[in-house]
Motif scaffolding. Structure first.
Motif, PDB file in Angstrom:
ATOM      1  N   LEU A  18     -79.697 -10.313   9.021  1.00  0.00           N
ATOM      2  CA  LEU A  18     -80.366 -10.768  10.237  1.00  0.00           C
ATOM      3  C   LEU A  18     -79.694 -10.181  11.475  1.00  0.00           C
ATOM      4  CD1 LEU A  18     -82.522 -12.798  11.393  1.00  0.00           C
ATOM      5  CD2 LEU A  18     -80.645 -14.448  11.534  1.00  0.00           C
ATOM      6  N   VAL A  19     -78.373 -10.219  11.491  1.00  0.00           N
ATOM      7  CA  VAL A  19     -77.623  -9.656  12.617  1.00  0.00           C
ATOM      8  C   VAL A  19     -77.874  -8.158  12.731  1.00  0.00           C
ATOM      9  CG1 VAL A  19     -75.305  -9.170  13.482  1.00  0.00           C
ATOM     10  CG2 VAL A  19     -75.858 -11.450  12.629  1.00  0.00           C
ATOM     11  N   SER A  20     -77.927  -7.471  11.596  1.00  0.00           N
ATOM     12  CA  SER A  20     -78.161  -6.038  11.607  1.00  0.00           C
ATOM     13  C   SER A  20     -79.509  -5.706  12.238  1.00  0.00           C
ATOM     14  CB  SER A  20     -78.101  -5.493  10.178  1.00  0.00           C
ATOM     15  OG  SER A  20     -78.325  -4.105  10.151  1.00  0.00           O
ATOM     16  N   ALA A  21     -80.529  -6.486  11.926  1.00  0.00           N
ATOM     17  CA  ALA A  21     -81.850  -6.257  12.510  1.00  0.00           C
ATOM     18  C   ALA A  21     -81.827  -6.470  14.021  1.00  0.00           C
ATOM     19  CB  ALA A  21     -82.875  -7.184  11.857  1.00  0.00           C
ATOM     20  N   ARG A  22     -81.172  -7.532  14.462  1.00  0.00           N
ATOM     21  CA  ARG A  22     -81.113  -7.800  15.902  1.00  0.00           C
ATOM     22  C   ARG A  22     -80.303  -6.731  16.630  1.00  0.00           C
ATOM     23  NH1 ARG A  22     -84.634 -10.365  18.452  1.00  0.00           N
ATOM     24  NH2 ARG A  22     -84.260 -12.462  17.682  1.00  0.00           N
ATOM     25  N   LEU A  23     -79.237  -6.257  16.001  1.00  0.00           N
ATOM     26  CA  LEU A  23     -78.431  -5.203  16.621  1.00  0.00           C
ATOM     27  C   LEU A  23     -79.222  -3.909  16.779  1.00  0.00           C
ATOM     28  CD1 LEU A  23     -74.910  -5.639  14.987  1.00  0.00           C
ATOM     29  CD2 LEU A  23     -75.529  -6.032  17.382  1.00  0.00           C
ATOM     30  N   ALA A  24     -80.108  -3.626  15.831  1.00  0.00           N
ATOM     31  CA  ALA A  24     -80.962  -2.442  15.961  1.00  0.00           C
ATOM     32  C   ALA A  24     -81.803  -2.543  17.225  1.00  0.00           C
ATOM     33  CB  ALA A  24     -81.848  -2.296  14.730  1.00  0.00           C
ATOM     34  N   GLU A  25     -82.394  -3.702  17.439  1.00  0.00           N
ATOM     35  CA  GLU A  25     -83.203  -3.922  18.641  1.00  0.00           C
ATOM     36  C   GLU A  25     -82.364  -3.764  19.900  1.00  0.00           C
ATOM     37  OE1 GLU A  25     -86.067  -7.521  20.126  1.00  0.00           O
ATOM     38  OE2 GLU A  25     -83.981  -8.001  19.672  1.00  0.00           O
ATOM     39  N   ILE A  26     -81.197  -4.407  19.922  1.00  0.00           N
ATOM     40  CA  ILE A  26     -80.342  -4.364  21.109  1.00  0.00           C
ATOM     41  C   ILE A  26     -79.903  -2.933  21.414  1.00  0.00           C
ATOM     42  CG2 ILE A  26     -78.084  -5.041  22.009  1.00  0.00           C
ATOM     43  CD1 ILE A  26     -78.442  -7.698  20.438  1.00  0.00           C
ATOM     44  N   SER A  27     -79.512  -2.198  20.377  1.00  0.00           N
ATOM     45  CA  SER A  27     -79.021  -0.843  20.609  1.00  0.00           C
ATOM     46  C   SER A  27     -80.127   0.061  21.156  1.00  0.00           C
ATOM     47  CB  SER A  27     -78.438  -0.258  19.318  1.00  0.00           C
ATOM     48  OG  SER A  27     -79.440   0.003  18.356  1.00  0.00           O
ATOM     49  N   LEU A  28     -81.340  -0.097  20.659  1.00  0.00           N
ATOM     50  CA  LEU A  28     -82.455   0.714  21.156  1.00  0.00           C
ATOM     51  C   LEU A  28     -82.824   0.346  22.592  1.00  0.00           C
ATOM     52  CD1 LEU A  28     -84.603   0.959  17.946  1.00  0.00           C
ATOM     53  CD2 LEU A  28     -84.119   2.867  19.447  1.00  0.00           C
ATOM     54  N   LEU A  29     -82.844  -0.931  22.893  1.00  0.00           N
ATOM     55  CA  LEU A  29     -83.163  -1.352  24.250  1.00  0.00           C
ATOM     56  C   LEU A  29     -82.099  -0.890  25.245  1.00  0.00           C
ATOM     57  CD1 LEU A  29     -84.596  -4.935  23.667  1.00  0.00           C
ATOM     58  CD2 LEU A  29     -85.860  -2.818  24.139  1.00  0.00           C
ATOM     59  N   ARG A  30     -80.843  -0.960  24.838  1.00  0.00           N
ATOM     60  CA  ARG A  30     -79.782  -0.461  25.712  1.00  0.00           C
ATOM     61  C   ARG A  30     -79.904   1.051  25.891  1.00  0.00           C
ATOM     62  NH1 ARG A  30     -73.951  -3.149  24.745  1.00  0.00           N
ATOM     63  NH2 ARG A  30     -73.612  -1.841  26.565  1.00  0.00           N
ATOM     64  N   PHE A  31     -80.240   1.745  24.817  1.00  0.00           N
ATOM     65  CA  PHE A  31     -80.417   3.182  24.920  1.00  0.00           C
ATOM     66  C   PHE A  31     -81.530   3.514  25.918  1.00  0.00           C
ATOM     67  CE2 PHE A  31     -82.412   7.170  23.774  1.00  0.00           C
ATOM     68  CZ  PHE A  31     -81.321   8.023  23.631  1.00  0.00           C
ATOM     69  N   MET A  32     -82.635   2.778  25.865  1.00  0.00           N
ATOM     70  CA  MET A  32     -83.753   3.047  26.761  1.00  0.00           C
ATOM     71  C   MET A  32     -83.439   2.685  28.206  1.00  0.00           C
ATOM     72  SD  MET A  32     -85.947   4.538  24.919  1.00  0.00           S
ATOM     73  CE  MET A  32     -87.279   4.601  26.129  1.00  0.00           C
ATOM     74  N   SER A  33     -82.374   1.925  28.423  1.00  0.00           N
ATOM     75  CA  SER A  33     -81.973   1.615  29.797  1.00  0.00           C
ATOM     76  C   SER A  33     -81.074   2.699  30.393  1.00  0.00           C
ATOM     77  CB  SER A  33     -81.240   0.266  29.843  1.00  0.00           C
ATOM     78  OG  SER A  33     -79.915   0.394  29.333  1.00  0.00           O
ATOM     79  N   ALA A  34     -80.456   3.516  29.539  1.00  0.00           N
ATOM     80  CA  ALA A  34     -79.462   4.485  30.016  1.00  0.00           C
ATOM     81  C   ALA A  34     -80.031   5.494  31.017  1.00  0.00           C
ATOM     82  CB  ALA A  34     -78.824   5.206  28.828  1.00  0.00           C
ATOM     83  N   PRO A  35     -81.232   6.070  30.786  1.00  0.00           N
ATOM     84  CA  PRO A  35     -81.728   7.053  31.755  1.00  0.00           C
ATOM     85  C   PRO A  35     -82.105   6.444  33.098  1.00  0.00           C
ATOM     86  CG  PRO A  35     -82.838   7.279  29.631  1.00  0.00           C
ATOM     87  CD  PRO A  35     -82.102   5.983  29.606  1.00  0.00           C
ATOM     88  N   VAL A  36     -82.225   5.139  33.152  1.00  0.00           N
ATOM     89  CA  VAL A  36     -82.597   4.457  34.392  1.00  0.00           C
ATOM     90  C   VAL A  36     -81.381   4.178  35.259  1.00  0.00           C
ATOM     91  CG1 VAL A  36     -83.762   2.396  35.315  1.00  0.00           C
ATOM     92  CG2 VAL A  36     -84.565   3.443  33.195  1.00  0.00           C
ATOM     93  N   GLN A  37     -80.199   4.171  34.647  1.00  0.00           N
ATOM     94  CA  GLN A  37     -78.971   3.792  35.357  1.00  0.00           C
ATOM     95  C   GLN A  37     -78.566   4.869  36.367  1.00  0.00           C
ATOM     96  OE1 GLN A  37     -76.064   2.928  32.301  1.00  0.00           O
ATOM     97  NE2 GLN A  37     -77.479   1.564  31.224  1.00  0.00           N
TER      98      GLN A  37
END
Length: 227
Positions: A208-227
């Protein structure tokens, strides 16, 4: 805009995966990512497009290293299959990335020659961890979540890019058109690996944690070009 749900249409026939995915509250959601919000605001610029493609391109080698480790650790087809599928997808994506960078204007620095925002490393590092450390259930559900959230990201970007008066070159958009439709066969491959691991006794909470971490890592990645 499509909205998140428990994506139960992908988990039919996988009762243990259904049980774990049913505990995800809120459910996996990549539609509401920062880059899509920026595009929707109308304030997106070519610099943002080029950053996103550049970060994606620079992430490929790290991701593929993780997939190769997963294949080596899990010699049986079911557990190794998600890593084999992901490696092929990412290796085939490189030509698309370079074409988009050329169309937008810019160059890709060799990996390691420039410090990127920390969030730009979140997705590749996650998949490196998944391949080198995750057990079968973690790897299967992590890959499932990563692919599902990436599908959400692609839907959100293609939809919002289509509303722009001055959209980016099609070579940029085509990167995301590849997974605008849900890749059901690949999602099932990931669930097969996870189900096998859960049936063998792999810890459900860790999966369960692994699935949630996948989501978090992708969302953080998609925020990087905006920073």
């Amino acid at each position: 805009m499509n909205g998140p749900d428990h994506e139960n249409r992908f988990s039919d026939g996988f009762p243990l995966c259904q049980e774990v995915l049913g505990e995800l509250d809120p459910p996996l959601n990549g539609y509401d990512n920062e880059f899509a919000r920026l595009v929707g605001s109308g304030d997106v610029e070519n610099t943002h497009y080029s950053r996103l493609v550049r970060y994606l391109d620079l992430s490929l080698d790290t991701q593929v290293a993780g997939y190769a480790s997963g294949v080596a650790r899990f010699p049986r087809k079911t557990a190794a299959a998600p890593f084999m599928e992901f490696a092929e997808i990412k290796l085939n994506a490189r030509v698309l990335m370079r074409r988009a960078i050329s169309a937008i204007g810019g160059e890709v620095e060799p990996e390691g020659t420039v410090a990127l925002p920390f969030d730009a490393y979140s997705m590749p590092w996650y998949f490196l961890w998944l391949g080198t450390m995750g057990n079968r259930a973690q790897s299967g559900l992590g890959a499932y979540a990563g692919m599902l959230v990436w599908h959400h990201v692609c839907v959100s970007l293609v939809e919002r890019l289509s509303t722009l008066e001055n959209p980016p070159p099609e070579d940029f958009t085509v990167i995301f058109r590849r997974f605008e439709e849900a890749p059901e066969r690949m999602l099932r491959v990931c669930l097969e690996a996870a189900e096998e691991g859960l049936h063998a006794g792999d810890d459900q909470r860790a999966a369960l944690v692994s699935a949630r971490l996948a989501e978090i890592s992708l969302l953080r990645f998609m925020s990087a070009p905006v920073q």
